[in-house]
Write a protein that holds these residues in place. Sequence first.
Motif, PDB file in Angstrom:
ATOM      1  N   GLU A  18       0.878  -1.075  -0.003  1.00  0.00           N
ATOM      2  CA  GLU A  18       0.153   0.079  -0.035  1.00  0.00           C
ATOM      3  C   GLU A  18       0.920   1.289   0.029  1.00  0.00           C
ATOM      4  OE1 GLU A  18      -3.574   2.215   2.410  1.00  0.00           O
ATOM      5  OE2 GLU A  18      -2.552   0.493   3.350  1.00  0.00           O
ATOM      6  N   THR A  19       1.904   1.225   0.869  1.00  0.00           N
ATOM      7  CA  THR A  19       2.678   2.565   0.934  1.00  0.00           C
ATOM      8  C   THR A  19       3.385   2.525  -0.421  1.00  0.00           C
ATOM      9  OG1 THR A  19       3.214   2.390   3.210  1.00  0.00           O
ATOM     10  CG2 THR A  19       4.800   3.233   2.109  1.00  0.00           C
ATOM     11  N   PHE A  20       3.999   1.452  -1.189  1.00  0.00           N
ATOM     12  CA  PHE A  20       4.726   1.452  -2.082  1.00  0.00           C
ATOM     13  C   PHE A  20       3.937   2.081  -3.289  1.00  0.00           C
ATOM     14  CE2 PHE A  20       6.160  -0.245  -6.256  1.00  0.00           C
ATOM     15  CZ  PHE A  20       7.240  -0.219  -6.229  1.00  0.00           C
ATOM     16  N   SER A  21       2.426   1.486  -3.568  1.00  0.00           N
ATOM     17  CA  SER A  21       1.835   2.318  -4.459  1.00  0.00           C
ATOM     18  C   SER A  21       1.438   3.628  -4.511  1.00  0.00           C
ATOM     19  CB  SER A  21       0.378   1.280  -4.510  1.00  0.00           C
ATOM     20  OG  SER A  21       0.663  -0.149  -4.689  1.00  0.00           O
ATOM     21  N   ASP A  22       1.088   4.007  -2.980  1.00  0.00           N
ATOM     22  CA  ASP A  22       0.748   5.407  -2.786  1.00  0.00           C
ATOM     23  C   ASP A  22       2.113   6.292  -3.321  1.00  0.00           C
ATOM     24  OD1 ASP A  22      -1.688   4.707  -1.886  1.00  0.00           O
ATOM     25  OD2 ASP A  22      -1.130   4.940   0.046  1.00  0.00           O
ATOM     26  N   ILE A  23       3.262   5.917  -3.090  1.00  0.00           N
ATOM     27  CA  ILE A  23       4.616   6.578  -3.173  1.00  0.00           C
ATOM     28  C   ILE A  23       4.431   6.835  -4.695  1.00  0.00           C
ATOM     29  CG2 ILE A  23       7.159   6.619  -3.252  1.00  0.00           C
ATOM     30  CD1 ILE A  23       6.819   5.276  -0.261  1.00  0.00           C
ATOM     31  N   ILE A  24       4.405   5.723  -5.465  1.00  0.00           N
ATOM     32  CA  ILE A  24       4.611   5.826  -6.822  1.00  0.00           C
ATOM     33  C   ILE A  24       3.568   6.413  -7.824  1.00  0.00           C
ATOM     34  CG2 ILE A  24       4.321   4.300  -9.053  1.00  0.00           C
ATOM     35  CD1 ILE A  24       6.937   4.074  -6.975  1.00  0.00           C
TER      36      ILE A  24
END
Length: 316
Positions: A35-41
């Motif tokens: 989730e954090t990864f997707s939000d950062i991207i």
Amino acid sequence: MPNLMLTNYCNYKCSYCFGMDFMSPKLPGLNMSRETFSDIISWVQKTPERNTIHLMGGEPTLNPDFEWMVEHLLARDFRITVFSNLATGQALDYAGKMNILPVTWVVNVNPPETWNEARKDSITEALKLLGPRANITFNIMPDAENNDWAINLINEYHLNKGIKVGFVLPTATGSNYYLDDDEYTVVARKLVELAKECEKYGIKIDYECGIPTCIFTDEQLGILWDTGNRFASSCYSRLDITPDGKCIYCLPLATKESVHFSRFETYLDAKNHFERKWAPLRRLGRTENCFECNLMQPGTCHGGCLAKMILNAKNV
């Protein structure tokens, strides 16, 4: 192009690690979530032409979602560079799966005499699989007899004909091993010796950040130029984003300030925030002579690593 820290776990415990203050076990272990990864991207994509992502750690292949993250980036047409030591079973597995994908691997390699049998098998087999997709990087140490082993690895495993060299940098707390002032000139001489050997094999040298120009003599700078390895190093960092989504200027300065990415509208806003913060301190220089140095005036040299400048100043 931020550096995403997928984890703060590492299978190495190098005494020179400038991320030491942020790594497990000094801090609780943490993996970046999907989730954090997707939000950062999605956040990064708000800044035009930001389509390159660096995946790092710790050791990024220790994040259990590493393969999913690479696939996620490729589906969004990102260019990917993975910073790995290749000394894990996971890394060897991913090297086999991803050696035909448009993914570049920057491999942090310690001298082969420091490898145990398990690391030797993992590193060499992974390099064999990756071939020209692998670009090696290492720190030149003052006590190293020579660094020809790096050339041998490139030739034996048909790696990318480039080496990125670094000088060991301090954390802002001085908790790791880093070069003292006398060791800089020793390492500069060893780098020039390496450059002369690399020229024989068509291998080019690139430089990590934080290396001051003045540690080289005019003759040494001329040799680097003549061998096709013109020296250039700065202190102008891509932001690192930690596993829990916090922006830091760089790992050596991780203890100085961290701000969650969501507090900034775009990556560029975050980058500008940190540049404004550190701009007044850049004139400190590595030594008291930096202030009047001609190279500092036009910004040709930044005086070396900002963390070292702050550490030398004591009261910053």
